[in-house]
Design an enzyme around this catalytic site. Structure first.
Site, PDB file in Angstrom:
ATOM      1  N   HIS A 110      -7.334  -3.431  23.620  1.00 15.54           N
ATOM      2  CA  HIS A 110      -8.644  -3.413  22.963  1.00 15.54           C
ATOM      3  C   HIS A 110      -9.769  -3.670  23.956  1.00 15.54           C
ATOM      4  O   HIS A 110      -9.542  -3.899  25.145  1.00 15.54           O
ATOM      5  CB  HIS A 110      -8.685  -4.454  21.839  1.00 15.54           C
ATOM      6  N   SER A 147     -12.845   1.156  25.269  1.00 13.51           N
ATOM      7  CA  SER A 147     -13.996   0.537  25.913  1.00 13.51           C
ATOM      8  C   SER A 147     -13.590  -0.219  27.184  1.00 13.51           C
ATOM      9  O   SER A 147     -12.968   0.349  28.068  1.00 13.51           O
ATOM     10  CB  SER A 147     -14.702  -0.383  24.911  1.00 13.51           C
ATOM     11  N   ASP A 191     -22.405   7.700  20.904  1.00 16.54           N
ATOM     12  CA  ASP A 191     -22.107   6.337  21.345  1.00 16.54           C
ATOM     13  C   ASP A 191     -23.394   5.628  21.771  1.00 16.54           C
ATOM     14  O   ASP A 191     -24.111   6.106  22.658  1.00 16.54           O
ATOM     15  CB  ASP A 191     -21.116   6.371  22.510  1.00 16.54           C
ATOM     16  N   HIS A 199     -19.360   4.357  19.187  1.00 15.48           N
ATOM     17  CA  HIS A 199     -18.467   3.612  20.073  1.00 15.48           C
ATOM     18  C   HIS A 199     -17.173   3.225  19.364  1.00 15.48           C
ATOM     19  O   HIS A 199     -16.099   3.285  19.964  1.00 15.48           O
ATOM     20  CB  HIS A 199     -19.187   2.360  20.582  1.00 15.48           C
TER      21      HIS A 199
END
Length: 462
Positions: A190, A265, A409, A437
């Site tokens: 993540h 990310s 994004d 995003h």
């Protein structure tokens, strides 16, 4: 009778001049309140620097080190955390943004020094802080949590284990494949201020519903300092630290001799570093909304000013500015929000009438200031510097790298994927129209699941 014609429009040169003047005035009107507000925050953060040092002494007997006036990173590492093997290496050093953030007014530094001189005259401050750099703090920092951090069972449970590891959610393959086609492993990573829930609450159910998902063992980790994973105080949360903890908690723990990587990310930076280190084992890398910036001198501040510039609006941008530019103000925010997350959860339910609090909200509440602050600077800002080197290594070995990027994004520049492809043509980039995003995955779970199956199957067949 001669009628004079009055020009109804200005000459082109005058029109351009007026537009430039209007833009300049607008920019000045916006920058003026920005300057005033952030100058005040500079001052407030300087005052809080002294306040927290004094409070740390009263609560813990030692003052926590900070980056307010440190002149170079070697002094910070040696002075605050002691000598550590390999600290001079590119992958382990701390970000320039930690010690290179300058206050706007020199008087603020003078104020801190003046107040500290007054405090140093008292025995309690001198005894507690004077010999701080000469003390061995590893045991103290590792076993104890800050007085300003949450001390609930969930947040400190990792301290009760002799050999703590990252929290990993495992979704084992339901089929027992025979012969040459054995079950495959996939590691999900993540991003900042998130947790394994980013994947387990959204994508895992869709992957499991498909018959293809029966052939994959899926591992979603809580990164170091996030979710239910350990949050040690003696750690600088560098890129190397995050990679080593994933190795220890997933690769070695579950015997993953070969695996695919999927990261979102900031997790993309960690995934590339892990892939480069285990290039013989990695089969494919899928990066979702990666913050890519070509590596060059000063790139760390470029990333900081691009992703989290000092802005008053919108509110989330202002909060990001406070949390990344101001060490002690951000600690105050964490003291109010994160330390009291058990209070905010039921209150949020009452106010919204929701049965469950959104997992993204709770993920942000379960991080400590120390872990969040260092991960942001040492991985998100400094780690970008390592992406080109890791990508070059992977491209030479003909590893498959795939990028999913949302054109809408607002957190990461939408052209990051295209910039990566321009430098590394072998990278496959899929630009998702109007996706943000997070919405590049959220509400698109079925499509993303099919994309991942295609990527995994193609990489296996080669």
């Amino acid at each position: 009778m001669v009628v004079a014609k009055i020009p109804t429009s200005l000459p082109l040169s005058s029109s351009i001049l007026i537009r430039k003047w209007t833009r300049k005035c607008t920019k000045n009107l916006i920058s003026a309140p920005n300057f005033l507000v952030f100058s005040y925050l500079d001052f407030l953060d300087s005052v809080l620097c002294v306040v927290y040092k004094y409070l740390d002494l009263l609560m813990e007997g030692e003052a926590s080190p900070c980056y307010c006036r440190s002149k170079n990173k070697s002094d910070i590492i040696k002075g605050c955390y002691g000598n550590r093997p390999g600290d001079e290496d590119e992958g382990t050093g701390i970000s320039e943004t930690l010690y290179g953030r300058q206050k706007k007014l020199k008087e603020m530094i003078d104020l801190i020094e003046f107040v500290e001189k007054l405090l140093n005259k008292t025995k309690v401050f001198d005894a507690g802080y004077g010999d701080f750099k000469d003390k061995k703090k590893v045991g103290f920092n590792r076993l104890g949590n800050r007085w300003s951090d949450c001390g609930c069972d969930s947040c400190i449970s990792w301290m009760k284990v002799d050999d703590p590891k990252l929290h990993v959610v495992v979704n084992e393959a339901s089929s027992k494949a025979m012969g040459e086609h054995s079950n495959e492993n996939v590691i999900f990573i993540h991003g900042i201020l998130s947790s394994s829930s980013f994947w387990t609450k959204t994508l895992f159910p869709k992957l499991s519903e498909s018959a293809k998902g029966d052939n994959y063992n899926m591992f979603a980790v809580d990164l170091l300092g996030h979710g239910k994973s350990p949050k040690p105080r003696d750690n600088l949360y560098t890129l190397k630290d995050h990679v080593e903890w994933i190795e220890k908690s997933v690769v070695s723990e579950f015997g993953s001799n070969s695996f695919h990587l999927v990261a979102h990310s900031m997790g993309s930076i960690i995934a590339l570093a892990l892939a480069a280190k285990h290039s013989k084992s990695v089969k494919s890398i899928t990066l979702v909304a990666p913050p890519y910036f070509p590596s060059k001198d000063g790139v760390e501040f470029t990333v900081m000013n691009t992703l989290t510039p000092k802005r008053l609006w919108p509110p989330e941008a202002f909060l990001s500015s406070v949390m990344t530019w101001y060490e002690h103000l951000s600690r105050s925010v964490c003291f109010v929000l994160c330390r009291n997350h058990r209070t905010w959860e039921p209150l949020f339910k009452r106010l919204t009438g929701a049965r469950e609090v959104n997992f993204m909200f709770m993920d942000m509440m379960k991080i400590t200031h120390h872990s969040g602050w260092h991960t942001t600077h040492n991985v998100l800002y400094r780690g970008v510097k390592q992406m080109d080197r890791n990508l070059e290594m992977l491209m030479k070995l003909r590893k498959k790298v795939h990028v999913l990027m949302g054109t809408g994004d607002k957190s990461v520049p939408p052209d990051c994927g295209n910039q990566m492809k321009n430098k590394f043509p072998e990278v496959e980039v899929n630009n998702i129209p109007d996706a943000g995003h997070r919405s590049v995955v959220f509400n698109r779970e079925n499509v993303v699941a099919q994309d991942l199956f295609r990527i995994w199957e193609n990489s296996t067949s080669h």
